[in-house]
Design an enzyme around this catalytic site. Structure first.
Site, mmCIF file in Angstrom:
data_model
loop_
_atom_site.group_PDB
_atom_site.id
_atom_site.type_symbol
_atom_site.label_atom_id
_atom_site.label_comp_id
_atom_site.label_asym_id
_atom_site.label_seq_id
_atom_site.Cartn_x
_atom_site.Cartn_y
_atom_site.Cartn_z
ATOM 1 N N ARG A 50 11.269 -1.155 11.187
ATOM 2 C CA ARG A 50 10.239 -0.920 12.200
ATOM 3 C C ARG A 50 10.270 -2.031 13.248
ATOM 4 O O ARG A 50 10.447 -3.199 12.902
ATOM 5 C CB ARG A 50 8.853 -0.886 11.532
ATOM 6 C CG ARG A 50 8.593 0.403 10.793
ATOM 7 C CD ARG A 50 7.370 0.375 9.917
ATOM 8 N NE ARG A 50 6.200 -0.283 10.476
ATOM 9 C CZ ARG A 50 5.032 -0.365 9.852
ATOM 10 N NH1 ARG A 50 4.888 0.192 8.655
ATOM 11 N NH2 ARG A 50 4.012 -0.971 10.400
ATOM 12 N N ARG B 241 0.398 -9.346 14.032
ATOM 13 C CA ARG B 241 -0.346 -8.387 13.193
ATOM 14 C C ARG B 241 -1.211 -9.120 12.181
ATOM 15 O O ARG B 241 -2.368 -8.776 11.979
ATOM 16 C CB ARG B 241 0.628 -7.475 12.447
ATOM 17 C CG ARG B 241 1.088 -6.336 13.298
ATOM 18 C CD ARG B 241 2.383 -5.784 12.786
ATOM 19 N NE ARG B 241 2.266 -5.042 11.560
ATOM 20 C CZ ARG B 241 3.298 -4.823 10.737
ATOM 21 N NH1 ARG B 241 4.479 -5.353 11.017
ATOM 22 N NH2 ARG B 241 3.137 -4.115 9.658
ATOM 23 N N ARG C 265 11.640 -5.352 5.130
ATOM 24 C CA ARG C 265 11.285 -3.932 4.883
ATOM 25 C C ARG C 265 12.163 -2.979 5.684
ATOM 26 O O ARG C 265 12.435 -3.196 6.855
ATOM 27 C CB ARG C 265 9.816 -3.700 5.246
ATOM 28 C CG ARG C 265 9.416 -2.228 5.188
ATOM 29 C CD ARG C 265 7.928 -2.034 5.109
ATOM 30 N NE ARG C 265 7.232 -2.405 6.311
ATOM 31 C CZ ARG C 265 5.897 -2.321 6.453
ATOM 32 N NH1 ARG C 265 5.158 -1.883 5.448
ATOM 33 N NH2 ARG C 265 5.327 -2.676 7.574
ATOM 34 N N LYS D 176 0.830 -1.217 0.000
ATOM 35 C CA LYS D 176 0.000 0.000 0.000
ATOM 36 C C LYS D 176 0.864 1.267 0.000
ATOM 37 O O LYS D 176 0.647 2.163 -0.795
ATOM 38 C CB LYS D 176 -0.927 0.023 1.239
ATOM 39 C CG LYS D 176 -1.873 -1.158 1.366
ATOM 40 C CD LYS D 176 -2.748 -1.052 2.596
ATOM 41 C CE LYS D 176 -2.008 -1.045 3.915
ATOM 42 N NZ LYS D 176 -1.232 -2.284 4.207
ATOM 43 N N ARG E 55 -9.611 0.066 8.567
ATOM 44 C CA ARG E 55 -9.104 -1.283 8.850
ATOM 45 C C ARG E 55 -10.157 -2.149 9.499
ATOM 46 O O ARG E 55 -9.897 -3.294 9.837
ATOM 47 C CB ARG E 55 -7.867 -1.199 9.742
ATOM 48 C CG ARG E 55 -6.582 -1.062 8.924
ATOM 49 C CD ARG E 55 -5.422 -0.932 9.889
ATOM 50 N NE ARG E 55 -4.254 -1.625 9.445
ATOM 51 C CZ ARG E 55 -3.186 -1.036 8.907
ATOM 52 N NH1 ARG E 55 -3.178 0.245 8.679
ATOM 53 N NH2 ARG E 55 -2.137 -1.730 8.584
HETATM 54 P P1 ADP Z 1 1.374 -1.710 7.517
HETATM 55 O O1 ADP Z 1 2.047 -0.800 6.533
HETATM 56 O O2 ADP Z 1 2.272 -2.796 7.949
HETATM 57 O O3 ADP Z 1 0.033 -2.168 7.022
HETATM 58 P P2 ADP Z 1 0.770 0.652 9.034
HETATM 59 O O4 ADP Z 1 2.028 1.434 8.958
HETATM 60 O O5 ADP Z 1 -0.338 1.057 8.133
HETATM 61 O O6 ADP Z 1 1.117 -0.892 8.849
HETATM 62 O O7 ADP Z 1 0.219 0.654 10.516
HETATM 63 C C1 ADP Z 1 1.087 0.382 11.613
HETATM 64 C C2 ADP Z 1 0.259 0.191 12.866
HETATM 65 O O8 ADP Z 1 -0.473 1.405 13.142
HETATM 66 C C3 ADP Z 1 -0.821 -0.886 12.772
HETATM 67 O O9 ADP Z 1 -0.315 -2.193 13.038
HETATM 68 C C4 ADP Z 1 -1.788 -0.408 13.858
HETATM 69 O O10 ADP Z 1 -1.285 -0.665 15.153
HETATM 70 C C5 ADP Z 1 -1.751 1.105 13.653
HETATM 71 N N1 ADP Z 1 -2.780 1.535 12.680
HETATM 72 C C6 ADP Z 1 -2.583 2.069 11.450
HETATM 73 N N2 ADP Z 1 -3.748 2.356 10.842
HETATM 74 C C7 ADP Z 1 -4.725 1.983 11.714
HETATM 75 C C8 ADP Z 1 -6.152 2.003 11.677
HETATM 76 N N3 ADP Z 1 -6.828 2.471 10.600
HETATM 77 N N4 ADP Z 1 -6.822 1.534 12.759
HETATM 78 C C9 ADP Z 1 -6.180 1.080 13.842
HETATM 79 N N5 ADP Z 1 -4.845 1.017 13.938
HETATM 80 C C10 ADP Z 1 -4.107 1.466 12.887
HETATM 81 P P1 ADP Z 2 2.196 -1.864 3.201
HETATM 82 O O1 ADP Z 2 2.182 -0.358 3.212
HETATM 83 O O2 ADP Z 2 0.986 -2.447 2.526
HETATM 84 O O3 ADP Z 2 2.426 -2.458 4.555
HETATM 85 P P2 ADP Z 2 4.763 -1.574 1.828
HETATM 86 O O4 ADP Z 2 4.471 -0.692 0.671
HETATM 87 O O5 ADP Z 2 5.481 -0.975 2.987
HETATM 88 O O6 ADP Z 2 3.413 -2.334 2.306
HETATM 89 O O7 ADP Z 2 5.600 -2.835 1.270
HETATM 90 C C1 ADP Z 2 6.020 -3.864 2.156
HETATM 91 C C2 ADP Z 2 7.418 -4.343 1.718
HETATM 92 O O8 ADP Z 2 7.305 -5.054 0.489
HETATM 93 C C3 ADP Z 2 8.414 -3.193 1.474
HETATM 94 O O9 ADP Z 2 9.676 -3.648 1.872
HETATM 95 C C4 ADP Z 2 8.346 -3.000 -0.050
HETATM 96 O O10 ADP Z 2 9.593 -2.513 -0.564
HETATM 97 C C5 ADP Z 2 8.056 -4.396 -0.550
HETATM 98 N N1 ADP Z 2 7.185 -4.440 -1.742
HETATM 99 C C6 ADP Z 2 6.129 -3.615 -2.030
HETATM 100 N N2 ADP Z 2 5.536 -3.982 -3.188
HETATM 101 C C7 ADP Z 2 6.198 -5.080 -3.626
HETATM 102 C C8 ADP Z 2 6.062 -5.928 -4.805
HETATM 103 N N3 ADP Z 2 5.094 -5.734 -5.709
HETATM 104 N N4 ADP Z 2 6.927 -6.962 -4.927
HETATM 105 C C9 ADP Z 2 7.901 -7.173 -4.011
HETATM 106 N N5 ADP Z 2 8.095 -6.415 -2.898
HETATM 107 C C10 ADP Z 2 7.266 -5.361 -2.710
#
Ligand code: ADP
Ligand code: ADP
Length: 237
Positions: free
Chosen positions: A177, A188, A144, A30, A105
């Site tokens: 992270r 998670r 990541r 995302k 979420r």
């Molecule tokens: P990821 O990229 O791995 O999906 P995020 O960076 O979006 O994770 O979110 C990190 C953490 O922040 C989540 O695991 C949760 O604890 C909190 N968080 C983010 N967005 C939300 C949401 N919409 N509702 C509740 N908690 C959230």
């Molecule tokens: P999210 O915000 O959904 O948690 P991220 O954009 O942070 O996901 O991506 C999670 C990890 O996967 C990062 O290390 C990113 O560089 C890698 N990544 C993202 N898209 C792809 C893809 N299409 N193929 C392989 N690795 C990817």
């Protein structure tokens, strides 16, 4: 007049532009895609995870409230999360349109979002779901690295920066992270995937869901997302 949870004024806000909700499990891509798409489409990138991490870093009351949940890989309670999101949506740059990353979420958050957008004369125009199998998510999160300044994501194998340990975009240093450690990743995924399925159903029923294969490489996922989003948001004035 205030919103249902108080404090955030509504009614005086100018109408909001187009709204795209990027859905996907932790690690689906995302943030990676939102960074590219927000620039291409002229939408403000609103990432609740980034907002929470900034609040934790600055040790604000919101950050102190959120930190324990984030460290355990749990969702932060809806009250503070929704309040934070509505405050962000009231900022001037959000009025031209937003690309949401990490919100909603759960279905309660999805309902509040619909209501808040309706009050601004808006709606969710499209909810692209970046679908990735669970085994791939574990590998992505484990490798990541993100940048200190703005959270730009990298991967030790799939997306390396030009200079090791340094963000290509803003030059800040890269770090892993704490919630990307294996034990927290499992927590998670266990806690968040069920809620994600319900959110996907929520948007499917409203006929705004589109599923994109997130196993493809980053560039191809961008192409597929643009092919879905451009016709959908181009149809509104
Ligand atoms: P990821 O990229 O791995 O999906 P995020 O960076 O979006 O994770 O979110 C990190 C953490 O922040 C989540 O695991 C949760 O604890 C909190 N968080 C983010 N967005 C939300 C949401 N919409 N509702 C509740 N908690 C959230
Ligand atoms: P999210 O915000 O959904 O948690 P991220 O954009 O942070 O996901 O991506 C999670 C990890 O996967 C990062 O290390 C990113 O560089 C890698 N990544 C993202 N898209 C792809 C893809 N299409 N193929 C392989 N690795 C990817």
């Amino acid at each position: 007049m205030t919103s249902a949870i108080g404090r955030v004024p509504i009614g005086r806000n100018p109408p909001i532009g187009r709204v795209v909700v990027l859905l996907g499990a932790p690690g689906a891509g995302k943030g990676t895609q939102a960074q590219i798409l927000s620039e291409r489409l002229g939408l403000a990138h609103v990432a609740t995870g980034d907002l929470f991490r900034a609040a934790v870093r600055d040790e604000t009351p919101l950050g102190l409230a959120a930190k324990g949940y984030m460290d355990r890989g749990e969702l932060v309670p809806d009250g503070v999360t929704i309040e934070m999101l509505l405050e962000r949506l009231a900022k001037p740059d959000a009025q031209a349109g937003i690309l949401l990353d990490g919100f909603p979420r759960n279905t309660a958050q999805a309902e509040v979002l619909d209501k808040a957008l309706a009050e601004k004369g808006g709606q969710v125009d499209l909810a692209p779901y970046i679908e990735v199998p669970e085994a791939d998510l574990v590998a992505r999160l484990g490798g990541r690295w993100i940048c200190r300044a703005q959270g730009h994501p990298y991967h030790e194998l799939n997306k390396q920066p030009a200079q090791s340990g340094v963000c290509d975009v803003d030059g800040s240093d890269l770090y892993q992270r704490t919630d990307d450690q294996p034990a927290t990743v499992q927590a998670r995924l266990r806690q968040q995937l069920g809620a994600l399925d319900l959110v996907v159903d929520y948007y499917r029923k409203r006929a705004v869901l589109t599923v994109v294969d997130g196993r493809k490489d980053i560039g191809q996922v961008t192409v597929d997302l643009l092919a879905a989003i451009v016709p959908a948001i181009g149809s509104r004035g």
